[in-house]
Design an enzyme around this catalytic site. Sequence first.
Site, PDB file in Angstrom:
ATOM      1  N   ASN A  33      32.531  14.800  -9.729  1.00  0.00           N
ATOM      2  CA  ASN A  33      31.223  14.133  -9.739  1.00  0.00           C
ATOM      3  C   ASN A  33      30.165  15.221  -9.650  1.00  0.00           C
ATOM      4  O   ASN A  33      29.962  15.809  -8.591  1.00  0.00           O
ATOM      5  CB  ASN A  33      31.139  13.175  -8.537  1.00  0.00           C
ATOM      6  CG  ASN A  33      29.744  12.582  -8.376  1.00  0.00           C
ATOM      7  OD1 ASN A  33      28.889  12.724  -9.252  1.00  0.00           O
ATOM      8  ND2 ASN A  33      29.528  11.913  -7.259  1.00  0.00           N
ATOM      9  N   TRP A  34      29.514  15.483 -10.776  1.00  0.00           N
ATOM     10  CA  TRP A  34      28.565  16.602 -10.821  1.00  0.00           C
ATOM     11  C   TRP A  34      27.224  16.257 -10.177  1.00  0.00           C
ATOM     12  O   TRP A  34      26.367  17.110 -10.046  1.00  0.00           O
ATOM     13  CB  TRP A  34      28.346  17.045 -12.267  1.00  0.00           C
ATOM     14  CG  TRP A  34      29.565  17.596 -12.937  1.00  0.00           C
ATOM     15  CD1 TRP A  34      30.847  17.664 -12.430  1.00  0.00           C
ATOM     16  CD2 TRP A  34      29.640  18.171 -14.241  1.00  0.00           C
ATOM     17  NE1 TRP A  34      31.693  18.239 -13.335  1.00  0.00           N
ATOM     18  CE2 TRP A  34      30.980  18.561 -14.465  1.00  0.00           C
ATOM     19  CE3 TRP A  34      28.704  18.393 -15.261  1.00  0.00           C
ATOM     20  CZ2 TRP A  34      31.392  19.160 -15.651  1.00  0.00           C
ATOM     21  CZ3 TRP A  34      29.115  18.996 -16.446  1.00  0.00           C
ATOM     22  CH2 TRP A  34      30.446  19.370 -16.635  1.00  0.00           C
ATOM     23  N   LYS A  35      27.041  14.993  -9.825  1.00  0.00           N
ATOM     24  CA  LYS A  35      25.781  14.546  -9.204  1.00  0.00           C
ATOM     25  C   LYS A  35      24.591  15.012 -10.059  1.00  0.00           C
ATOM     26  O   LYS A  35      24.699  15.036 -11.269  1.00  0.00           O
ATOM     27  CB  LYS A  35      25.723  15.023  -7.749  1.00  0.00           C
ATOM     28  CG  LYS A  35      26.980  14.604  -6.964  1.00  0.00           C
ATOM     29  CD  LYS A  35      26.866  14.762  -5.484  1.00  0.00           C
ATOM     30  CE  LYS A  35      28.164  14.276  -4.825  1.00  0.00           C
ATOM     31  NZ  LYS A  35      28.121  14.306  -3.372  1.00  0.00           N
ATOM     32  N   HIS A  43      28.585   4.738  -5.190  1.00  0.00           N
ATOM     33  CA  HIS A  43      28.650   5.978  -4.407  1.00  0.00           C
ATOM     34  C   HIS A  43      27.729   5.855  -3.191  1.00  0.00           C
ATOM     35  O   HIS A  43      26.669   5.244  -3.272  1.00  0.00           O
ATOM     36  CB  HIS A  43      28.236   7.168  -5.281  1.00  0.00           C
ATOM     37  CG  HIS A  43      28.535   8.485  -4.634  1.00  0.00           C
ATOM     38  ND1 HIS A  43      27.732   9.025  -3.662  1.00  0.00           N
ATOM     39  CD2 HIS A  43      29.570   9.341  -4.808  1.00  0.00           C
ATOM     40  CE1 HIS A  43      28.272  10.178  -3.263  1.00  0.00           C
ATOM     41  NE2 HIS A  43      29.371  10.392  -3.943  1.00  0.00           N
ATOM     42  N   GLU A 100      25.713   7.800  -1.911  1.00  0.00           N
ATOM     43  CA  GLU A 100      24.335   8.270  -2.154  1.00  0.00           C
ATOM     44  C   GLU A 100      23.503   7.190  -2.833  1.00  0.00           C
ATOM     45  O   GLU A 100      22.301   7.076  -2.604  1.00  0.00           O
ATOM     46  CB  GLU A 100      24.380   9.572  -2.975  1.00  0.00           C
ATOM     47  CG  GLU A 100      24.858  10.740  -2.115  1.00  0.00           C
ATOM     48  CD  GLU A 100      25.585  11.834  -2.868  1.00  0.00           C
ATOM     49  OE1 GLU A 100      25.511  11.887  -4.111  1.00  0.00           O
ATOM     50  OE2 GLU A 100      26.246  12.656  -2.191  1.00  0.00           O
ATOM     51  N   GLU A 130      35.441   7.658   0.440  1.00  0.00           N
ATOM     52  CA  GLU A 130      34.607   8.823   0.719  1.00  0.00           C
ATOM     53  C   GLU A 130      33.857   8.619   2.035  1.00  0.00           C
ATOM     54  O   GLU A 130      32.786   8.004   2.049  1.00  0.00           O
ATOM     55  CB  GLU A 130      33.577   9.034  -0.400  1.00  0.00           C
ATOM     56  CG  GLU A 130      34.172   9.315  -1.751  1.00  0.00           C
ATOM     57  CD  GLU A 130      33.207  10.098  -2.629  1.00  0.00           C
ATOM     58  OE1 GLU A 130      33.611  11.153  -3.123  1.00  0.00           O
ATOM     59  OE2 GLU A 130      32.053   9.663  -2.798  1.00  0.00           O
ATOM     60  N   GLY A 177      29.658  16.672   1.303  1.00  0.00           N
ATOM     61  CA  GLY A 177      28.734  17.804   1.252  1.00  0.00           C
ATOM     62  C   GLY A 177      28.575  18.543   2.563  1.00  0.00           C
ATOM     63  O   GLY A 177      27.674  19.359   2.720  1.00  0.00           O
ATOM     64  N   SER A 233      34.131  16.771   0.720  1.00  0.00           N
ATOM     65  CA  SER A 233      34.460  18.179   0.988  1.00  0.00           C
ATOM     66  C   SER A 233      35.889  18.537   0.574  1.00  0.00           C
ATOM     67  O   SER A 233      36.588  19.268   1.275  1.00  0.00           O
ATOM     68  CB  SER A 233      34.206  18.531   2.456  1.00  0.00           C
ATOM     69  OG  SER A 233      32.823  18.402   2.762  1.00  0.00           O
ATOM     70  N   GLY A 251      32.859  16.664  -5.352  1.00  0.00           N
ATOM     71  CA  GLY A 251      31.453  16.945  -5.620  1.00  0.00           C
ATOM     72  C   GLY A 251      31.229  18.430  -5.823  1.00  0.00           C
ATOM     73  O   GLY A 251      31.502  18.975  -6.894  1.00  0.00           O
ATOM     74  N   GLY A 252      30.767  19.105  -4.787  1.00  0.00           N
ATOM     75  CA  GLY A 252      30.366  20.518  -4.881  1.00  0.00           C
ATOM     76  C   GLY A 252      31.380  21.422  -5.557  1.00  0.00           C
ATOM     77  O   GLY A 252      31.017  22.254  -6.398  1.00  0.00           O
TER      78      GLY A 252
HETATM   79  P1  13P Z   1      31.496  16.919  -1.895  1.00  0.00           P
HETATM   80  O1  13P Z   1      32.817  17.247  -2.543  1.00  0.00           O
HETATM   81  O2  13P Z   1      30.405  17.869  -2.304  1.00  0.00           O
HETATM   82  O3  13P Z   1      31.626  16.729  -0.426  1.00  0.00           O
HETATM   83  O4  13P Z   1      31.047  15.499  -2.492  1.00  0.00           O
HETATM   84  C1  13P Z   1      31.939  14.439  -2.479  1.00  0.00           C
HETATM   85  C2  13P Z   1      31.391  13.342  -3.295  1.00  0.00           C
HETATM   86  O5  13P Z   1      30.412  12.707  -2.929  1.00  0.00           O
HETATM   87  C3  13P Z   1      32.052  13.043  -4.572  1.00  0.00           C
HETATM   88  O6  13P Z   1      31.598  11.854  -5.105  1.00  0.00           O
END
Ligand code: 13P
Length: 250
Positions: A9-11, A95, A97, A167, A173, A213, A234-235
């Site tokens: 997920n590149w956000k 998600h 977020e 999640e 993050g 994470s 994510g990251g």
């Molecule tokens: P991180 O891997 O950066 O913690 O993010 C997880 C995430 O929200 C994937 O959708």
Amino acid sequence: MRTPIIAGNWKMYKTVGEAVELVKALLGGLNVGNDREVVVCPPFTALYAVRPLLVGTSVALGAQNVYHEREGAYTGEIAPGMLVDVGCKYVIIGHSERRQYFGESDAGVNRKLHAARAAGLRPIVCVGESKPQRDAGEAEPIVTGQVRAALEGVSAEHMADVVIAYEPIWAIGTGDTATPADAQAMHLAIRRTLAELYGDAVAQAVRIQYGGSVKPDNIDDLMAQPDIDGALVGGASLKAESFLRIVHYR
Ligand code: 13P
């Protein structure tokens, strides 16, 4: 039985040029068979540019959000059919977020899930508890409640297309990942909920990803858990090297 699925997920990261570069680097280093599925979810603006690079490869395309209407005067929204048109196979729905910053509710997540599925997209439905909820011992009822609400009205036969991503919000993050044992416990609770809703056979077939994470140094332990069927990253999905190591988990 369940084919593990690793999704990036590149956000809200990557220009078109950066997205193309990242996908080329991923494809250059990818060495997987059909024992696992790999998905990248770039921002909307990069989907069209990335799609041709993925045709005929073992990497599928996904989007990070979708609206529940087929078309109409909904300024700023993207319809499920538009994502299919641009080559998406998956779409992330609900998600944390989006729930946190954009007011998405369980009912809204459910509407999006139905709309996505009807258009032929495979939904990756996100659930997860906050830190205060976990500290209060409410994590399991909160998360299984989110699962039930998201799946309202979804039939057993349609569950074959649905992926669930657990999640925990406090792990996103933060570098503070759930322990493999804690993640496994929640995945099992989710699977038991699926069994109550749809019976054992369906519950055993649904893939449940862990997110929060996920890094090269914890993916192997997470994937060793019996009910963890993949990761939503994510990251660590923003750099080819780290995402490739995660995809090539052992
Ligand atoms: P991180 O891997 O950066 O913690 O993010 C997880 C995430 O929200 C994937 O959708």
